[in-house]
Design an enzyme around this catalytic site. Structure first.
Site, PDB file in Angstrom:
ATOM      1  N   ASP A   1       0.816  -1.221   0.000  1.00 58.27           N
ATOM      2  CA  ASP A   1       0.000   0.000   0.000  1.00 58.27           C
ATOM      3  C   ASP A   1       0.848   1.268   0.000  1.00 58.27           C
ATOM      4  O   ASP A   1       2.064   1.221   0.187  1.00 58.27           O
ATOM      5  CB  ASP A   1      -0.983  -0.011   1.190  1.00 58.27           C
ATOM      6  CG  ASP A   1      -0.345  -0.457   2.500  1.00 58.27           C
ATOM      7  OD1 ASP A   1       0.901  -0.465   2.577  1.00 58.27           O
ATOM      8  OD2 ASP A   1      -1.075  -0.793   3.435  1.00 58.27           O
TER       9      ASP A   1
ATOM     10  N   ASN B   1      -8.351  -2.783  13.854  1.00 57.34           N
ATOM     11  CA  ASN B   1      -9.698  -3.177  13.433  1.00 57.34           C
ATOM     12  C   ASN B   1      -9.684  -4.395  12.511  1.00 57.34           C
ATOM     13  O   ASN B   1     -10.673  -4.704  11.869  1.00 57.34           O
ATOM     14  CB  ASN B   1     -10.415  -1.995  12.747  1.00 57.34           C
ATOM     15  CG  ASN B   1      -9.681  -1.508  11.500  1.00 57.34           C
ATOM     16  OD1 ASN B   1      -8.692  -2.111  11.079  1.00 57.34           O
ATOM     17  ND2 ASN B   1     -10.166  -0.431  10.899  1.00 57.34           N
TER      18      ASN B   1
ATOM     19  N   HIS C   1      -7.722  -4.770   9.844  1.00 60.64           N
ATOM     20  CA  HIS C   1      -7.395  -4.532   8.433  1.00 60.64           C
ATOM     21  C   HIS C   1      -6.057  -5.163   8.051  1.00 60.64           C
ATOM     22  O   HIS C   1      -5.158  -5.290   8.885  1.00 60.64           O
ATOM     23  CB  HIS C   1      -7.483  -3.050   8.045  1.00 60.64           C
ATOM     24  CG  HIS C   1      -6.386  -2.159   8.524  1.00 60.64           C
ATOM     25  ND1 HIS C   1      -6.607  -1.014   9.250  1.00 60.64           N
ATOM     26  CD2 HIS C   1      -5.041  -2.207   8.347  1.00 60.64           C
ATOM     27  CE1 HIS C   1      -5.460  -0.409   9.491  1.00 60.64           C
ATOM     28  NE2 HIS C   1      -4.501  -1.104   8.966  1.00 60.64           N
TER      29      HIS C   1
ATOM     30  N   GLU D   1     -10.004  -2.114   4.713  1.00 60.62           N
ATOM     31  CA  GLU D   1     -10.727  -1.788   5.937  1.00 60.62           C
ATOM     32  C   GLU D   1     -11.983  -2.657   6.082  1.00 60.62           C
ATOM     33  O   GLU D   1     -12.484  -3.205   5.092  1.00 60.62           O
ATOM     34  CB  GLU D   1     -11.151  -0.311   5.894  1.00 60.62           C
ATOM     35  CG  GLU D   1      -9.984   0.676   5.853  1.00 60.62           C
ATOM     36  CD  GLU D   1      -9.318   0.886   7.208  1.00 60.62           C
ATOM     37  OE1 GLU D   1      -9.349  -0.015   8.062  1.00 60.62           O
ATOM     38  OE2 GLU D   1      -8.745   1.981   7.400  1.00 60.62           O
TER      39      GLU D   1
HETATM   40  C1  GLP Z   1      -1.205   0.345   8.621  1.00 60.99           C
HETATM   41  C2  GLP Z   1      -0.758  -0.377   7.339  1.00 60.99           C
HETATM   42  C3  GLP Z   1      -0.814  -1.865   7.482  1.00 60.99           C
HETATM   43  C4  GLP Z   1      -0.269  -2.240   8.846  1.00 60.99           C
HETATM   44  C5  GLP Z   1      -1.223  -1.759   9.903  1.00 60.99           C
HETATM   45  C6  GLP Z   1      -0.679  -1.928  11.309  1.00 60.99           C
HETATM   46  O1  GLP Z   1      -2.233   1.238   8.437  1.00 60.99           O
HETATM   47  N1  GLP Z   1      -1.447  -0.029   6.161  1.00 60.99           N
HETATM   48  O2  GLP Z   1      -0.075  -2.480   6.440  1.00 60.99           O
HETATM   49  O3  GLP Z   1      -0.160  -3.644   8.952  1.00 60.99           O
HETATM   50  O4  GLP Z   1      -1.683  -0.457   9.672  1.00 60.99           O
HETATM   51  O5  GLP Z   1       0.342  -1.025  11.562  1.00 60.99           O
HETATM   52  P1  GLP Z   1       1.323  -1.184  12.772  1.00 60.99           P
HETATM   53  O6  GLP Z   1       2.170  -2.369  12.455  1.00 60.99           O
HETATM   54  O7  GLP Z   1       2.106   0.087  12.805  1.00 60.99           O
HETATM   55  O8  GLP Z   1       0.481  -1.394  13.979  1.00 60.99           O
END
Ligand code: GLP
Length: 243
Positions: free
Chosen positions: A67, A136, A138, A143
Site C-alpha cells: 500500500d 480493526n 485490516h 478496511e
Molecule cells: C497500517 C498499514 C498496514 C499495517 C497496519 C498496522 O495502516 N497499512 O499495512 O499492517 O496499519 O500497523 P502497525 O504495524 O504500525 O500497527
C-alpha cells in the site's frame, strides 16, 4: 494456519526474520510482497543485520508493496516508499529497480490501480507476502466492509486507522485520508503469507481474525482460507485467544 508464539516484539522480529531469510536463501530471485508499519520494523532491522553479517544476498530479490498513501510523493518522510527505503532498500544490496510501490502521486488513481493490479496478476502472486494487522483487523489498507475488495483499489481510510497512524504525523488532519491498497485477492494470490503481530492492543484483532468467523468486517479473517499462512505473534497479542 500456523501460529508461532514469540515472547515479545524482539523475539517476534527475530523469528519472522528467520522465515524471510529462509525464503531468500531458498529462492534468491524470489518475489516478496512487503509491508510497512511498526510491526515489521524490527524484522527489517534483523534482516539488515543478517545482510551485514554476509548471511543474506538481496541482489536478485524482487518486491512489491501492499500500500501507499494517496497524495504523498516518494520523498515525503511519511510515504511508504520512504519507509521501505529507510528500513530496507537502502540498507541492503537490493536493486531499487526491482522494487515497486503504488505511486502516491499518480495523476490518475484509477489507472494506477489497474496497472498495479495487472502487475500482480502477471506475477502470479508473491512467493512470500508479509503482513501486519490493524487494530480493526485490516490487512494492507483493506478496511472492515460488507464485502471483500479483490483487486488494487483506493481506500477511504477508517477514522480509527487515521487515528492510529496519526502518531507518525504532526496531527490527525495531516494524515492522508485515502490510500492505494492491494486487494484481498492480490494478497491471497501469494504462495505463502507471513503475518507479524505484537502487543496487547492487537489482541482483540488477533482473536477475531484468526479464531472468529471469516467476514469482511474483519478483513484479516480471510487468511483462515489461505493454505500457507504463518503468524508470528507475541504473548501479548495472543492474550485474548480462547477468552
Ligand atoms: C497500517 C498499514 C498496514 C499495517 C497496519 C498496522 O495502516 N497499512 O499495512 O499492517 O496499519 O500497523 P502497525 O504495524 O504500525 O500497527
Amino acid at each position: 494456519m500456523r501460529i508461532i508464539r514469540a515472547k515479545d516484539y524482539d523475539d517476534m522480529s527475530k523469528k519472522a526474520a528467520e522465515i524471510m531469510a529462509a525464503q531468500i536463501n531458498l529462492k534468491p530471485d524470489c518475489l516478496l510482497g512487503l509491508a510497512t508499519g511498526s510491526s515489521p520494523e524490527g524484522m527489517y532491522a534483523e534482516l539488515v543485520k543478517k545482510y551485514e553479517a554476509g548471511m543474506l544476498d538481496f541482489s536478485k530479490v524482487r518486491s512489491y508493496n501492499l500500500d501507499e498513501y494517496v497524495g504523498l510523493p516518494k520523498d515525503n518522510d511519511q510515504s511508504y516508499f520512504y519507509f521501505m527505503n529507510h528500513h530496507l532498500f537502502s540498507k541492503v544490496n537490493m536493486n531499487i529497480e526491482n522494487t515497486v510501490l503504488p505511486n502516491g502521486i499518480a495523476e490518475d488513481p484509477t489507472v494506477e490501480c489497474e496497472q498495479y493490479n495487472a502487475m500482480i496478476e502477471a506475477s502470479g502472486g508473491a512467493d512470500l507476502q508479509l503482513l501486519g494487522i490493524g487494530h480493526n483487523g485490516h490487512i494492507g489498507f483493506n478496511e472492515p466492509d460488507d464485502h471483500f475488495t479483490l483487486g488494487t483499489h483506493v481506500v477511504d481510510l477508517a477514522p480509527s486507522t487515521i487515528e492510529a497512524n496519526s502518531r507518525y504525523f504532526a496531527s490527525y488532519d495531516d494524515v492522508p485520508k485515502q490510500a492505494f491498497s492491494m486487494g484481498i485477492k492480490n494478497i491471497m494470490d501469494a504462495k505463502m503469507i507471513l503475518l507479524v503481530v505484537s502487543g496487547e492492543g492487537k489482541a482483540d484483532a488477533v482473536n477475531k481474525a484468526f479464531f472468529g468467523p471469516v467476514t469482511p468486517e474483519v478483513p484479516g479473517s480471510i487468511l483462515q482460507l489461505h493454505k500457507n499462512v504463518v503468524v508470528v505473534a507475541d504473548e501479548a497479542a495472543l492474550s485474548q485467544v480462547g477468552k
